[in-house]
Design a protein around this motif. Structure first.
Motif, PDB file in Angstrom:
ATOM      1  N   VAL A  92       0.831  -1.205   0.000  1.00  0.00           N
ATOM      2  CA  VAL A  92       0.000   0.000   0.000  1.00  0.00           C
ATOM      3  C   VAL A  92       0.873   1.267   0.000  1.00  0.00           C
ATOM      4  N   GLU A  93       2.025   1.196   0.636  1.00  0.00           N
ATOM      5  CA  GLU A  93       2.964   2.327   0.645  1.00  0.00           C
ATOM      6  C   GLU A  93       3.476   2.615  -0.763  1.00  0.00           C
ATOM      7  N   SER A  94       3.554   1.611  -1.601  1.00  0.00           N
ATOM      8  CA  SER A  94       4.099   1.773  -2.955  1.00  0.00           C
ATOM      9  C   SER A  94       3.093   2.344  -3.952  1.00  0.00           C
ATOM     10  N   ILE A  95       1.838   2.489  -3.558  1.00  0.00           N
ATOM     11  CA  ILE A  95       0.792   2.975  -4.463  1.00  0.00           C
ATOM     12  C   ILE A  95       0.598   4.477  -4.247  1.00  0.00           C
ATOM     13  N   PRO A  96       1.004   5.316  -5.198  1.00  0.00           N
ATOM     14  CA  PRO A  96       0.916   6.763  -4.999  1.00  0.00           C
ATOM     15  C   PRO A  96      -0.515   7.291  -4.902  1.00  0.00           C
ATOM     16  N   ASN A  97      -1.489   6.539  -5.378  1.00  0.00           N
ATOM     17  CA  ASN A  97      -2.886   6.966  -5.311  1.00  0.00           C
ATOM     18  C   ASN A  97      -3.477   6.824  -3.911  1.00  0.00           C
ATOM     19  N   VAL A  98      -2.780   6.124  -3.019  1.00  0.00           N
ATOM     20  CA  VAL A  98      -3.247   5.989  -1.640  1.00  0.00           C
ATOM     21  C   VAL A  98      -2.814   7.235  -0.880  1.00  0.00           C
ATOM     22  N   LEU A  99      -3.791   8.047  -0.493  1.00  0.00           N
ATOM     23  CA  LEU A  99      -3.517   9.295   0.221  1.00  0.00           C
ATOM     24  C   LEU A  99      -3.328   9.059   1.714  1.00  0.00           C
TER      25      LEU A  99
END
Length: 146
Positions: A83-90
């Motif tokens: 989840v840390e690697s997904i830039p869309n996760v604010l």
């Protein structure tokens, strides 16, 4: 933390680019005194970061959503780096209740959101809410004037 520290925090939360002179004029302190107080607030971990607030829709991220995810505790070691690697996760918050994670995400399209939800489902059951509008956006804690 005293009244002046709280004033400084209110000013910086409203405008992280406020100059020492501007803050000094509002608090009736010198620029070196303001600088010292800000440095102390940073050392104490009260101020952890400075940043800019962006208009996601202007940037093409038209879909904002909250995703509840049921993650088995044993999967957290794999889930957190993913989840840390997904830039869309604010934001990703570990929460109480039926679902163990609450994610705030932004995507340009519903198709991209759908693809991401499909990837998330390797970790567990999801429940998604798409945001229609936001009456109160992200903000800091405003300290009352004493």
């Amino acid at each position: 933390m005293d009244k002046i520290d709280k004033q400084i925090l209110n000013i910086l939360q409203a405008n992280a680019r406020a100059s020492l002179k501007e803050i000094g004029e509002a608090t009736f302190l010198s620029s070196p005194a303001i600088s010292a107080r800000i440095a102390q607030l940073e050392r104490n971990g009260v101020i952890t970061d400075y940043g800019a607030h962006l208009n996601l829709q202007t940037l093409g991220y038209n879909i904002k959503a909250f995703i509840n995810l049921e993650v088995d505790p044993k999967q957290k070691l794999v889930f957190y780096p993913f989840v840390e690697s997904i830039p869309n996760v604010l934001e990703c918050n570990c929460v109480t209740g039926e679902y163990s994670m609450l994610l705030k995400v932004a995507f340009p399209t519903t198709n991209e959101l759908d693809t991401f939800i499909g990837e998330l489902q390797q970790f567990g059951k999801t429940y998604t809410q798409v945001v229609f509008s936001t009456s109160v956006g992200p903000r800091g804690i405003q300290f009352a004037e004493e």
